[in-house]
Enzyme design. Structure first.
Site, short mmCIF file in Angstrom:
data_model
loop_
_atom_site.label_atom_id
_atom_site.label_comp_id
_atom_site.label_asym_id
_atom_site.label_seq_id
_atom_site.Cartn_x
_atom_site.Cartn_y
_atom_site.Cartn_z
N GLU A 9 -0.59 3.88 -18.94
CA GLU A 9 -0.65 2.58 -18.56
C GLU A 9 0.02 1.52 -19.50
O GLU A 9 0.09 0.30 -19.15
CB GLU A 9 -2.09 2.11 -18.02
CG GLU A 9 -2.89 1.94 -19.08
CD GLU A 9 -4.45 1.57 -18.43
OE1 GLU A 9 -4.72 0.57 -19.01
OE2 GLU A 9 -4.78 2.08 -17.64
N GLU A 55 -0.32 6.64 4.07
CA GLU A 55 -0.90 6.74 5.29
C GLU A 55 -0.12 5.95 6.32
O GLU A 55 -0.17 5.92 7.40
CB GLU A 55 -2.33 5.90 5.30
CG GLU A 55 -3.39 6.36 4.72
CD GLU A 55 -4.00 7.82 5.35
OE1 GLU A 55 -3.63 7.80 6.56
OE2 GLU A 55 -5.02 8.34 4.96
#
Length: 297
Positions: free
Chosen positions: A114, A83
């Site tokens: 992960e 953004e």
């Protein structure tokens, strides 16, 4: 580590009967839990402020803001990073989001991604990490190996590091210069940290990126004056920003924006000082892009 001892993994006594509730009561319970998030984040504001200043310092020194996380945490970092270019007019790559397992993990979980500290280090090496970069590790649990590996490598490389976790005294907090730990309590759905923990992390990221961009000269008053006007809605917003910041009419604002290729900051400066477009850009450059400074000096 016994994950069952983590606050984010414990059962919430207020929601033990979710499967027996009528829908109105079900959503009420979720909403009641969500009201706790803002207060948990409020308790961390001194640390968030330190992170904002560190992020701004990184940008001013030619560095980047790099988010890294797994699962929901990683997706939130990528979302916030993506953004920044349209909102603040910064180049792609100035704010970076890394997710364990790579871009494919945004849409589909990559099991086990992960669990590697080395993968966290490798992803930062691939970015050609520099000591002026800021690395923000995101993990609701606070113990994700991918994030620990990345933060450890970043500190060894001389970077300032931030850890955002929703458990107190977490392993990633111990790896970071700045630890932000909004403890939101047990999730309404046990262990589902995309809920309150995800909301808390999003709120923290909103403040880090927006606060850093304010300190980096991308905001005037509360207007996103470096926004890229790339569609009809944003062209309209650019016009409204010039009108609101200067008090001139809409037609005059549009005429000024056409002279600046719809860049808002020079248009505002032109309206308030009488400078032409070239001189307005020159004055902004002399003040490192800070519109308020250009207007006051």
């Amino acid at each position: 580590m016994n994950l069952g001892t983590l606050v984010s993994e414990t059962r919430n006594p207020q929601t033990m009967d979710l499967d027996a509730l009528p829908t109105p009561e079900l959503v009420k319970r979720f909403n009641e839990q969500d009201t706790l998030v803002a207060e948990a984040v409020k308790a961390t504001l001194p640390d968030v402020a330190r992170a904002v200043d560190a992020a701004a310092a990184a940008l001013k020194s030619g560095g980047r803001i790099i988010y890294m996380g797994a699962g929901t945490s990683g997706r939130l970092g990528v979302l916030d990073a993506s953004e920044c270019p349209p909102t603040f007019g910064v180049p792609h790559g100035l704010v970076v989001g890394l997710i364990a397992g790579g871009p494919g993990a945004l849409l589909k979980a990559v099991e086990g991604a992960e669990d590697s500290q080395q993968a966290g280090e490798d992803d930062l090496v691939a970015l050609n990490l520099q000591e002026q970069d800021l690395v923000v590790g995101l993990a609701a649990s606070g113990r994700t190996p991918y994030v620990i590996g990345g933060l450890r490598y970043a500190r060894q490389s001389g970077c300032t590091t931030v850890a955002v976790s929703c458990n107190p005294d977490s392993p990633i907090a111990r790896e970071a210069n700045i630890a932000i730990s909004p403890v939101v309590g047990p999730e309404a759905l046990t262990g589902s940290t995309r809920l309150k923990s995800g909301t808390a992390q999003k709120m923290v990221l909103n403040m880090i990126s927006t606060g850093a961009m304010v300190k980096f000269g991308k905001v005037y008053q509360n207007l996103m004056v470096d926004m890229k006007a790339t569609n009809v809605k944003l062209v309209d917003r650019a016009c409204r920003m010039v009108v609101e910041a200067t008090g001139i009419g809409r037609e005059e604002a549009e005429a000024l924006l056409k002279q600046t290729d719809f860049e808002v900051k020079p248009a505002i400066l032109m309206a308030l000082t009488g400078l032409d477009a070239a001189a307005a850009r020159e004055k902004l450059a002399a003040h490192q892009g800070f519109l308020r400074a250009a207007l006051e000096h």
